[in-house]
Design an enzyme around this catalytic site. Structure first.
Site, short mmCIF file in Angstrom:
data_model
loop_
_atom_site.label_atom_id
_atom_site.label_comp_id
_atom_site.label_asym_id
_atom_site.label_seq_id
_atom_site.Cartn_x
_atom_site.Cartn_y
_atom_site.Cartn_z
N CYS A 217 -6.07 -2.19 2.71
CA CYS A 217 -4.80 -1.97 1.59
C CYS A 217 -4.79 -0.89 1.12
CB CYS A 217 -4.03 -3.42 1.32
SG CYS A 217 -4.94 -4.12 0.45
N ASN B 264 -7.57 -4.12 -1.64
CA ASN B 264 -8.15 -4.82 -0.46
C ASN B 264 -8.49 -6.50 -1.38
OD1 ASN B 264 -11.28 -5.19 0.10
ND2 ASN B 264 -9.92 -6.22 1.60
N CYS C 79 -4.91 -8.17 -2.25
CA CYS C 79 -4.04 -8.90 -1.95
C CYS C 79 -3.21 -8.42 -0.16
CB CYS C 79 -2.38 -8.41 -2.84
SG CYS C 79 -2.47 -8.04 -4.18
N ARG C 80 -3.11 -7.81 0.17
CA ARG C 80 -2.14 -8.01 1.71
C ARG C 80 -3.35 -7.52 2.60
NH1 ARG C 80 0.61 -2.77 0.72
NH2 ARG C 80 -0.64 -1.98 -0.50
N SER C 81 -3.98 -6.66 2.65
CA SER C 81 -5.70 -6.42 3.82
C SER C 81 -6.67 -8.45 3.83
CB SER C 81 -6.74 -6.18 3.87
OG SER C 81 -6.88 -4.86 2.09
N ASP D 44 3.83 -3.83 -1.46
CA ASP D 44 2.38 -4.17 -2.02
C ASP D 44 3.17 -5.24 -3.44
OD1 ASP D 44 0.32 -4.02 -3.79
OD2 ASP D 44 0.72 -2.35 -4.50
P1 4NP Z 1 -3.01 -4.73 -2.70
O1 4NP Z 1 -2.47 -4.59 -3.75
O2 4NP Z 1 -3.28 -2.97 -2.28
O3 4NP Z 1 -2.67 -5.38 -1.59
O4 4NP Z 1 -4.86 -5.31 -2.86
C1 4NP Z 1 -2.93 -3.93 -4.15
C2 4NP Z 1 -3.97 -4.53 -5.59
C3 4NP Z 1 -4.13 -3.67 -6.75
C4 4NP Z 1 -4.14 -2.89 -6.54
C5 4NP Z 1 -2.31 -2.41 -6.46
C6 4NP Z 1 -2.46 -2.63 -5.51
N1 4NP Z 1 -3.87 -1.87 -7.77
O5 4NP Z 1 -3.80 -1.09 -8.63
O6 4NP Z 1 -4.86 -2.46 -8.93
#
Ligand code: 4NP
Length: 156
Positions: free
Chosen positions: A10, A13, A15-17, A127
């Site tokens: 994702c 790294n 939340c989703r992955s 997201d």
């Molecule tokens: P992820 O979520 O891609 O599912 O881990 C996010 C975590 C942090 C950010 C964006 C998406 N960020 O912009 O910090």
């Protein structure tokens, strides 16, 4: 028996992955297939490198009996394209960025994770980072459906 190597990707790294990694690991363990599968996750962005998963992701997963402890964010590396058999993107943006990074001979490994959940209307895991808890629940629903489809594919 050969090992299938899977990388979930994702943006951050955190939340989703990590939820995909934890969910898939959980299913693999349930089936007693730990020795046949290697699993990791990574982000296309570097903001959260070294951090554990977001506490909302950890809590939502824990409610489903899925353990995210021990995970630590890392960025996708050039050698991931060689090492892994499946490189699975949570959304179109990650998918495009991975395709851009991938050497030609490994591009076929890069897919949208939800292509393994054909019964779901969505093609992307949204997201959940800037939203509420419901986003994490929805992401876990999608991740669980695709994890089941992926496990079917690799055990066929
Ligand atoms: P992820 O979520 O891609 O599912 O881990 C996010 C975590 C942090 C950010 C964006 C998406 N960020 O912009 O910090």
């Amino acid at each position: 028996m050969s090992t299938t190597k899977i990388l979930f990707v994702c943006l951050g790294n955190i939340c989703r992955s990590p939820m995909a990694e934890g969910t898939f690991r959980h299913l693999v363990k349930e089936q007693g297939l730990e020795d046949r599968v290697e699993i990791d996750s990574a982000g296309t962005g570097a903001w959260h490198v070294g951090e554990p998963p977001d506490r909302r992701a950890t809590a939502a997963a824990r409610h489903r009996g899925i353990d995210l402890s021990g995970q630590k964010a890392r960025k996708v590396r050039p050698d991931d394209f060689e090492h892994y058999d499946y490189i699975l993107a949570m959304d179109q943006e990650n998918h495009m960025n991975l395709l851009r990074m991938a050497p030609d001979e490994h591009r076929h490994k890069v897919e949208l994770f939800l292509s393994y959940a054909p019964d779901q209307p969505e093609r992307e895991v949204p997201d959940p980072y800037y939203g509420g808890d419901q986003g994490f629940e929805h992401a876990l629903d999608l991740v669980e459906a695709a994890s089941r489809g992926l496990l079917d594919e690799i055990t066929r």
